[in-house]
Design a protein around this motif. Sequence first.
Motif, PDB file in Angstrom:
ATOM      1  N   GLY A   1     -12.235   8.793  -1.676  1.00 37.76           N
ATOM      2  CA  GLY A   1     -10.780   8.677  -1.816  1.00 37.76           C
ATOM      3  C   GLY A   1     -10.353   7.262  -2.153  1.00 37.76           C
ATOM      4  O   GLY A   1     -10.942   6.597  -3.026  1.00 37.76           O
ATOM      5  N   THR A   2      -9.337   6.751  -1.453  1.00 34.86           N
ATOM      6  CA  THR A   2      -8.830   5.402  -1.725  1.00 34.86           C
ATOM      7  C   THR A   2      -9.801   4.316  -1.244  1.00 34.86           C
ATOM      8  O   THR A   2      -9.528   3.136  -1.411  1.00 34.86           O
ATOM      9  CB  THR A   2      -7.474   5.185  -1.036  1.00 34.86           C
ATOM     10  OG1 THR A   2      -7.640   5.515   0.353  1.00 34.86           O
ATOM     11  CG2 THR A   2      -6.390   6.053  -1.641  1.00 34.86           C
ATOM     12  N   LYS A   3     -10.902   4.744  -0.633  1.00 34.41           N
ATOM     13  CA  LYS A   3     -11.932   3.770  -0.242  1.00 34.41           C
ATOM     14  C   LYS A   3     -13.153   3.917  -1.140  1.00 34.41           C
ATOM     15  O   LYS A   3     -14.263   3.542  -0.772  1.00 34.41           O
ATOM     16  CB  LYS A   3     -12.274   3.944   1.231  1.00 34.41           C
ATOM     17  CG  LYS A   3     -11.137   3.389   2.099  1.00 34.41           C
ATOM     18  CD  LYS A   3     -11.029   4.024   3.434  1.00 34.41           C
ATOM     19  CE  LYS A   3      -9.883   3.461   4.247  1.00 34.41           C
ATOM     20  NZ  LYS A   3      -8.548   3.895   3.808  1.00 34.41           N
ATOM     21  N   GLY A   4     -12.901   4.423  -2.325  1.00 40.46           N
ATOM     22  CA  GLY A   4     -13.996   4.670  -3.264  1.00 40.46           C
ATOM     23  C   GLY A   4     -14.186   3.527  -4.244  1.00 40.46           C
ATOM     24  O   GLY A   4     -13.273   2.749  -4.525  1.00 40.46           O
TER      25      GLY A   4
ATOM     26  N   PRO B   1     -12.428  -3.330   5.639  1.00 44.53           N
ATOM     27  CA  PRO B   1     -11.579  -2.362   6.356  1.00 44.53           C
ATOM     28  C   PRO B   1     -10.400  -3.070   7.017  1.00 44.53           C
ATOM     29  O   PRO B   1     -10.461  -4.284   7.265  1.00 44.53           O
ATOM     30  CB  PRO B   1     -12.506  -1.788   7.433  1.00 44.53           C
ATOM     31  CG  PRO B   1     -13.867  -2.301   7.168  1.00 44.53           C
ATOM     32  CD  PRO B   1     -13.776  -3.439   6.203  1.00 44.53           C
ATOM     33  N   THR B   2      -9.347  -2.317   7.294  1.00 38.20           N
ATOM     34  CA  THR B   2      -8.239  -2.874   8.071  1.00 38.20           C
ATOM     35  C   THR B   2      -8.690  -3.007   9.535  1.00 38.20           C
ATOM     36  O   THR B   2      -9.672  -2.373   9.953  1.00 38.20           O
ATOM     37  CB  THR B   2      -7.025  -1.926   8.016  1.00 38.20           C
ATOM     38  OG1 THR B   2      -7.465  -0.609   8.402  1.00 38.20           O
ATOM     39  CG2 THR B   2      -6.423  -1.869   6.626  1.00 38.20           C
ATOM     40  N   ALA B   3      -7.963  -3.825  10.306  1.00 40.04           N
ATOM     41  CA  ALA B   3      -8.343  -4.074  11.709  1.00 40.04           C
ATOM     42  C   ALA B   3      -8.442  -2.758  12.486  1.00 40.04           C
ATOM     43  O   ALA B   3      -9.367  -2.564  13.295  1.00 40.04           O
ATOM     44  CB  ALA B   3      -7.335  -5.016  12.354  1.00 40.04           C
TER      45      ALA B   3
ATOM     46  N   HIS C   1      -0.901  -2.101  -4.474  1.00 41.87           N
ATOM     47  CA  HIS C   1      -1.687  -1.305  -3.519  1.00 41.87           C
ATOM     48  C   HIS C   1      -1.777   0.162  -3.954  1.00 41.87           C
ATOM     49  O   HIS C   1      -1.030   0.588  -4.845  1.00 41.87           O
ATOM     50  CB  HIS C   1      -1.001  -1.363  -2.156  1.00 41.87           C
ATOM     51  CG  HIS C   1      -0.751  -2.764  -1.685  1.00 41.87           C
ATOM     52  ND1 HIS C   1      -1.577  -3.402  -0.795  1.00 41.87           N
ATOM     53  CD2 HIS C   1       0.224  -3.666  -2.012  1.00 41.87           C
ATOM     54  CE1 HIS C   1      -1.126  -4.632  -0.584  1.00 41.87           C
ATOM     55  NE2 HIS C   1      -0.027  -4.812  -1.306  1.00 41.87           N
ATOM     56  N   ALA C   2      -2.625   0.904  -3.251  1.00 43.32           N
ATOM     57  CA  ALA C   2      -2.609   2.364  -3.446  1.00 43.32           C
ATOM     58  C   ALA C   2      -1.186   2.859  -3.159  1.00 43.32           C
ATOM     59  O   ALA C   2      -0.682   3.771  -3.828  1.00 43.32           O
ATOM     60  CB  ALA C   2      -3.605   3.033  -2.505  1.00 43.32           C
ATOM     61  N   GLU C   3      -0.528   2.224  -2.189  1.00 45.87           N
ATOM     62  CA  GLU C   3       0.856   2.597  -1.822  1.00 45.87           C
ATOM     63  C   GLU C   3       1.855   2.271  -2.922  1.00 45.87           C
ATOM     64  O   GLU C   3       3.005   2.673  -2.852  1.00 45.87           O
ATOM     65  CB  GLU C   3       1.292   1.796  -0.587  1.00 45.87           C
ATOM     66  CG  GLU C   3       0.462   1.977   0.618  1.00 45.87           C
ATOM     67  CD  GLU C   3       0.492   0.732   1.487  1.00 45.87           C
ATOM     68  OE1 GLU C   3      -0.230  -0.235   1.179  1.00 45.87           O
ATOM     69  OE2 GLU C   3       1.240   0.732   2.467  1.00 45.87           O
ATOM     70  N   THR C   4       1.425   1.451  -3.901  1.00 48.11           N
ATOM     71  CA  THR C   4       2.277   1.137  -5.047  1.00 48.11           C
ATOM     72  C   THR C   4       2.036   2.162  -6.156  1.00 48.11           C
ATOM     73  O   THR C   4       2.974   2.693  -6.763  1.00 48.11           O
ATOM     74  CB  THR C   4       1.936  -0.278  -5.597  1.00 48.11           C
ATOM     75  OG1 THR C   4       1.827  -1.189  -4.503  1.00 48.11           O
ATOM     76  CG2 THR C   4       2.986  -0.757  -6.577  1.00 48.11           C
TER      77      THR C   4
HETATM   78  O1  LIG Z   1      -6.748   3.606   6.516  1.00 50.82           O
HETATM   79  P1  LIG Z   1      -6.417   2.172   6.244  1.00 50.82           P
HETATM   80  O2  LIG Z   1      -6.152   1.376   7.485  1.00 50.82           O
HETATM   81  O3  LIG Z   1      -7.453   1.545   5.363  1.00 50.82           O
HETATM   82  O4  LIG Z   1      -5.027   2.215   5.434  1.00 50.82           O
HETATM   83  C1  LIG Z   1      -4.537   1.067   4.781  1.00 50.82           C
HETATM   84  C2  LIG Z   1      -4.257   1.401   3.322  1.00 50.82           C
HETATM   85  O5  LIG Z   1      -5.437   1.879   2.723  1.00 50.82           O
HETATM   86  P2  LIG Z   1      -5.539   3.340   2.098  1.00 50.82           P
HETATM   87  O6  LIG Z   1      -4.931   4.344   3.008  1.00 50.82           O
HETATM   88  O7  LIG Z   1      -4.794   3.279   0.799  1.00 50.82           O
HETATM   89  O8  LIG Z   1      -7.017   3.526   1.902  1.00 50.82           O
HETATM   90  C3  LIG Z   1      -3.771   0.156   2.613  1.00 50.82           C
HETATM   91  O9  LIG Z   1      -3.603   0.376   1.217  1.00 50.82           O
HETATM   92  P3  LIG Z   1      -4.304  -0.633   0.162  1.00 50.82           P
HETATM   93  O10 LIG Z   1      -4.065  -0.043  -1.209  1.00 50.82           O
HETATM   94  O11 LIG Z   1      -3.646  -1.981   0.317  1.00 50.82           O
HETATM   95  O12 LIG Z   1      -5.787  -0.662   0.493  1.00 50.82           O
HETATM   96  C4  LIG Z   1      -2.456  -0.226   3.242  1.00 50.82           C
HETATM   97  O13 LIG Z   1      -1.913  -1.339   2.586  1.00 50.82           O
HETATM   98  C5  LIG Z   1      -2.613  -0.554   4.719  1.00 50.82           C
HETATM   99  O14 LIG Z   1      -1.334  -0.768   5.242  1.00 50.82           O
HETATM  100  C6  LIG Z   1      -3.348   0.505   5.502  1.00 50.82           C
HETATM  101  O15 LIG Z   1      -2.462   1.576   5.866  1.00 50.82           O
HETATM  102  P4  LIG Z   1      -2.263   2.195   7.318  1.00 50.82           P
HETATM  103  O16 LIG Z   1      -0.786   2.181   7.465  1.00 50.82           O
HETATM  104  O17 LIG Z   1      -2.953   1.357   8.337  1.00 50.82           O
HETATM  105  O18 LIG Z   1      -2.820   3.580   7.250  1.00 50.82           O
END
Ligand SMILES: O=P(O)(O)O[C@H]1[C@H](OP(=O)(O)O)[C@@H](OP(=O)(O)O)[C@H](O)[C@@H](O)[C@H]1OP(=O)(O)O
Length: 433
Positions: free
Chosen positions: A12-15, A59-61, A321-324
């Motif tokens: 997915g978006t982590k690909g 990865p996010t925190a 971002h993916a969110e964009t």
């Molecule tokens: O699941 P995580 O914590 O990785 O989610 C991220 C977002 O990643 P995504 O869901 O798109 O894989 C991240 O988007 P990115 O395009 O900048 O990678 C987003 O900015 C970030 O806020 C995380 O979202 P969450 O609100 O913690 O789910």
Amino acid sequence: RPPAPPIASYFGTKGRYEEVNPYLIDDILSVNKSWSEPPSADCRPAHLTAVVRHGTRFPTAKNIRRIGRLHDAVLRHARSAHAWLDEIRAGWDMWYTEDMDGRLVEKGRDDHRHLAARLATAFPALISRENLLGGRVAFVTSSKHRCVESVEAFQQGLHGFLGVKEISYRQTVNDKLMRFFDHCKNFIEGVEKNKTALREVELFKSSAEMRNVQKRIADRLQVPHDYITPDLAEAAFFLCSYEFSIKSLNSPWCNLVDEADAQVLEYKNDLKQYWKRAYGHDVSRKSSCPLFHDLFRRLDQVVYDIRFGVVTDAVTIKVGHAETLLPLLSLLGFFRNDKHLTAMNFREQRQRAFRTSQIAPYAANLVFVLYECDDGVRLRFLLNERPLAFPDLSDPAPLYQTVRDHYMRLLNGCDFQKECELPRGRGTTRSEL
Ligand SMILES: O=P(O)(O)O[C@H]1[C@H](OP(=O)(O)O)[C@@H](OP(=O)(O)O)[C@H](O)[C@@H](O)[C@H]1OP(=O)(O)O
């Protein structure tokens, strides 16, 4: 080069971007010239705007904490005698630390350096030395470090490819444009902070499909079934994805998830993206109205400039971002399913159009190219370097006016204040498909 994990196409978006265009695995600079050819011999490229996701990141925190919990659970409780488990026990250190929180990694810089070189190969008349030195290439970015650093890497890629030294670009940080979701109060209240907005994701977490994934992971580790929660199952999947996308490793953690599990976890992520950033709630798409209008304003301006023979703005690269990308793509009507993705219809949605593994990997890009042709100005759209027809328009490069007519309602409406400023009176509505 070690082989990719067999589940790599489900991240997915982590690909990894290469999973979407596998020919890049052998040659990261290879370009399919037929995808970027002008619509016909009488057309000349006049302008390119790209909206690009940042490159591969840590990865996010939140997910680093989950990975830490999974690692602890495996060290303490796993009993099975697989060789890959010995590898985890003896040879894998928890090397992720919370301060890494979503930062760009070296592979992410490469993603943008290489993308820059490929786009310059594909569109040499636009992404040229002359346009760079003439100040006709501009950048806009989200303020997040992973985006700002992606822009730097993109510029390095251009400089290396075109043999240009340092240039001072027209470059702006603009969160109202690239992080519009942070400025849309109705989105924040109605989706981000609203526990019921992502109800389908929560329901899917307790579905039979997810329980089976948890059970199979627990069995592979030989731990009691209730030790593997949905979050830990997802952490195993993400860990495999991060070890691969960051370090190109087919990590021993990938043995915890087989292809059938990966399809379920991919769907869980698609549900999140669908209900948070796409068709689930109207406001998610409409929050991208500022970016939509900005895009068409720029294209309108170029069309006007073409008429007077002076196009000053050849290339704009916007990094977010993916969110964009996902809200904008959905606002434009791409990858719309006949039915909503829900917790109940995983099987039915196997052939879904909305598959973020294909749409929004790291460095995903939406490219809009204007051509000056004998019969008028034409617009071509490419997603991840492949041409894609606008929804309901069969011509792969329609006249710009046809595209404008197609989006006329949005061009005349799509009012950020109206869509995003509280109170809306109705709360967040599920979108009607
Ligand atoms: O699941 P995580 O914590 O990785 O989610 C991220 C977002 O990643 P995504 O869901 O798109 O894989 C991240 O988007 P990115 O395009 O900048 O990678 C987003 O900015 C970030 O806020 C995380 O979202 P969450 O609100 O913690 O789910």
